[in-house]
Design a protein around this motif. Structure first.
Motif, mmCIF file in Angstrom:
data_model
loop_
_atom_site.group_PDB
_atom_site.id
_atom_site.type_symbol
_atom_site.label_atom_id
_atom_site.label_comp_id
_atom_site.label_asym_id
_atom_site.label_seq_id
_atom_site.Cartn_x
_atom_site.Cartn_y
_atom_site.Cartn_z
ATOM 1 N N SER A 24 0.895 -1.229 0.151
ATOM 2 C CA SER A 24 -0.110 -0.039 -0.078
ATOM 3 C C SER A 24 0.838 1.470 0.109
ATOM 4 C CB SER A 24 -0.820 -0.046 1.190
ATOM 5 O OG SER A 24 -0.323 0.118 2.280
ATOM 6 N N GLY A 25 2.064 1.050 -0.042
ATOM 7 C CA GLY A 25 3.092 2.229 -0.009
ATOM 8 C C GLY A 25 3.615 2.923 1.297
ATOM 9 N N VAL A 26 3.098 2.165 2.242
ATOM 10 C CA VAL A 26 3.493 2.823 3.679
ATOM 11 C C VAL A 26 5.057 2.814 3.566
ATOM 12 C CG1 VAL A 26 3.647 2.443 6.074
ATOM 13 C CG2 VAL A 26 1.393 2.219 4.852
ATOM 14 N N TYR A 27 5.632 1.713 3.269
ATOM 15 C CA TYR A 27 7.225 1.406 2.987
ATOM 16 C C TYR A 27 7.234 1.407 1.470
ATOM 17 C CZ TYR A 27 7.142 0.007 7.932
ATOM 18 O OH TYR A 27 6.946 0.141 9.390
ATOM 19 N N GLN A 28 8.369 2.428 1.184
ATOM 20 C CA GLN A 28 8.452 2.611 -0.316
ATOM 21 C C GLN A 28 9.546 1.757 -0.805
ATOM 22 O OE1 GLN A 28 6.875 4.713 -2.671
ATOM 23 N NE2 GLN A 28 5.350 4.848 -1.036
ATOM 24 N N PRO A 29 9.541 1.244 -2.168
ATOM 25 C CA PRO A 29 10.485 0.276 -2.534
ATOM 26 C C PRO A 29 11.890 1.103 -2.351
ATOM 27 C CG PRO A 29 9.028 0.700 -4.108
ATOM 28 C CD PRO A 29 8.608 1.491 -3.219
ATOM 29 N N GLY A 30 12.957 0.260 -1.833
ATOM 30 C CA GLY A 30 14.164 0.839 -1.353
ATOM 31 C C GLY A 30 14.427 1.390 0.105
ATOM 32 N N GLU A 31 13.122 1.655 0.724
ATOM 33 C CA GLU A 31 13.003 2.253 2.050
ATOM 34 C C GLU A 31 13.441 1.166 3.180
ATOM 35 O OE1 GLU A 31 9.870 4.342 5.171
ATOM 36 O OE2 GLU A 31 9.361 3.985 2.925
ATOM 37 N N ARG A 32 14.457 1.734 4.095
ATOM 38 C CA ARG A 32 14.765 0.938 5.170
ATOM 39 C C ARG A 32 13.515 0.914 5.963
ATOM 40 N NH1 ARG A 32 17.836 1.583 10.055
ATOM 41 N NH2 ARG A 32 19.184 -0.135 10.324
ATOM 42 N N ASN A 61 11.160 -12.475 -0.871
ATOM 43 C CA ASN A 61 11.805 -11.499 -1.475
ATOM 44 C C ASN A 61 11.267 -10.091 -1.534
ATOM 45 O OD1 ASN A 61 14.198 -13.294 -2.362
ATOM 46 N ND2 ASN A 61 12.714 -14.230 -3.846
ATOM 47 N N VAL A 62 10.420 -9.785 -0.425
ATOM 48 C CA VAL A 62 9.679 -8.658 -0.538
ATOM 49 C C VAL A 62 10.604 -7.753 0.324
ATOM 50 C CG1 VAL A 62 7.674 -7.441 0.444
ATOM 51 C CG2 VAL A 62 7.573 -9.715 -0.705
ATOM 52 N N VAL A 63 11.566 -8.461 1.278
ATOM 53 C CA VAL A 63 12.377 -7.372 1.979
ATOM 54 C C VAL A 63 13.704 -8.062 1.910
ATOM 55 C CG1 VAL A 63 13.057 -6.873 4.686
ATOM 56 C CG2 VAL A 63 10.679 -7.040 3.743
ATOM 57 N N VAL A 64 14.821 -7.016 1.914
ATOM 58 C CA VAL A 64 16.394 -7.434 1.583
ATOM 59 C C VAL A 64 16.950 -7.109 2.838
ATOM 60 C CG1 VAL A 64 15.862 -7.796 -1.015
ATOM 61 C CG2 VAL A 64 16.772 -5.700 -0.059
ATOM 62 N N THR A 65 17.873 -7.818 2.884
ATOM 63 C CA THR A 65 18.701 -7.548 4.265
ATOM 64 C C THR A 65 20.169 -7.152 3.588
ATOM 65 O OG1 THR A 65 17.698 -8.960 5.570
ATOM 66 C CG2 THR A 65 19.787 -8.258 6.322
ATOM 67 N N PHE A 66 20.843 -6.062 4.077
ATOM 68 C CA PHE A 66 22.210 -5.633 3.970
ATOM 69 C C PHE A 66 22.816 -5.653 5.181
ATOM 70 C CE2 PHE A 66 19.582 -3.696 0.486
ATOM 71 C CZ PHE A 66 20.305 -4.281 -0.603
ATOM 72 N N ARG A 67 24.163 -6.210 5.309
ATOM 73 C CA ARG A 67 24.598 -6.261 6.523
ATOM 74 C C ARG A 67 25.001 -4.967 7.156
ATOM 75 N NH1 ARG A 67 29.653 -10.661 4.821
ATOM 76 N NH2 ARG A 67 28.195 -12.286 4.094
ATOM 77 N N GLY A 70 20.730 -2.772 7.356
ATOM 78 C CA GLY A 70 19.508 -3.365 7.903
ATOM 79 C C GLY A 70 18.639 -3.933 6.790
ATOM 80 N N ARG A 71 17.544 -3.765 6.930
ATOM 81 C CA ARG A 71 16.347 -4.278 6.084
ATOM 82 C C ARG A 71 15.757 -3.298 5.415
ATOM 83 N NH1 ARG A 71 15.882 -7.969 10.480
ATOM 84 N NH2 ARG A 71 15.933 -10.298 9.651
ATOM 85 N N THR A 72 15.560 -3.426 4.033
ATOM 86 C CA THR A 72 14.970 -2.583 3.441
ATOM 87 C C THR A 72 13.893 -3.176 2.357
ATOM 88 O OG1 THR A 72 16.416 -2.859 1.333
ATOM 89 C CG2 THR A 72 17.044 -1.151 3.012
ATOM 90 N N VAL A 73 12.941 -2.400 1.656
ATOM 91 C CA VAL A 73 11.908 -3.032 0.907
ATOM 92 C C VAL A 73 12.770 -3.469 -0.331
ATOM 93 C CG1 VAL A 73 9.737 -2.613 -0.425
ATOM 94 C CG2 VAL A 73 10.038 -1.729 1.952
ATOM 95 N N THR A 74 12.177 -4.534 -0.892
ATOM 96 C CA THR A 74 12.880 -4.672 -2.233
ATOM 97 C C THR A 74 12.789 -3.513 -3.232
ATOM 98 O OG1 THR A 74 12.975 -6.197 -4.147
ATOM 99 C CG2 THR A 74 10.712 -5.841 -3.058
#
Length: 124
Positions: A24-32, A61-67, A70-74
Motif C-alpha cells: 500500500s506504499g507505507v514503506y516505499q521500494p528501497g526504503e529502510r 523476496n519482499v524485504v532484503v537484508t544488507f549487513r 539493515g533491512r529494506t523493502v525490495t
C-alpha cells in the motif's frame, strides 16, 4: 499495539501486515524498515517473533537484508505488484467462499458487486 488473532501463527499475521504496508506504499521500494526491536515494540510481540516474520518476508523476496544497512523493502516493483496481486486474490477467494456458503450464485455475486461498486462511485 497491533490486533492479532491467537488462533493463527502470530509471525504469519505480522508478515501479512507488513506485506500490506509495503504493497500500500507505507514503506516505499528501497526504503529502510524499522529495526526488529522497534517493530516488535509497535506490535507488542517478542523480538524473536518479529525476526521470524521478517525472515518470512525475506524468503518471499519482499524485504532484503544488507549487513551494514539493515533491512529494506525490495526495489523490485514487479515483485511488489505480484505480492499485491496475490494478497488481492486471497481476499477475493475468501469473499467468494463466504458468499457461496451463504448460498449466493455467481451471477448474484457479480450483480451485488456491481451495485455496491456503483454506490462507491456516486459517493466519490
Amino acid at each position: 499495539m497491533w490486533e492479532l488473532d491467537a488462533n493463527r501463527p502470530i509471525y504469519l499475521q505480522i508478515a501479512e501486515r507488513l506485506e500490506l504496508a509495503i504493497c500500500s506504499g507505507v514503506y516505499q521500494p528501497g526504503e529502510r524498515i524499522p529495526s526488529v526491536r522497534d517493530l516488535a515494540a509497535q506490535a507488542g510481540v517478542n523480538p524473536n517473533t518479529m525476526q521470524r516474520a521478517l525472515t518470512e518476508l525475506e524468503r518471499k523476496n519482499v524485504v532484503v537484508t544488507f549487513r551494514t544497512n539493515g533491512r529494506t523493502v525490495t526495489e523490485d516493483k514487479g515483485m511488489i505488484k505480484e505480492t499485491r496481486n496475490a494478497l488481492a486474490r486471497e481476499q477475493v477467494h475468501e469473499f467468494l467462499e463466504k458468499m457461496k456458503e451463504m448460498g449466493f450464485e455467481k451471477e448474484e455475486i457479480i450483480a451485488l458487486l456491481t451495485e455496491e461498486g456503483n454506490k462507491d462511485q456516486s459517493m466519490a
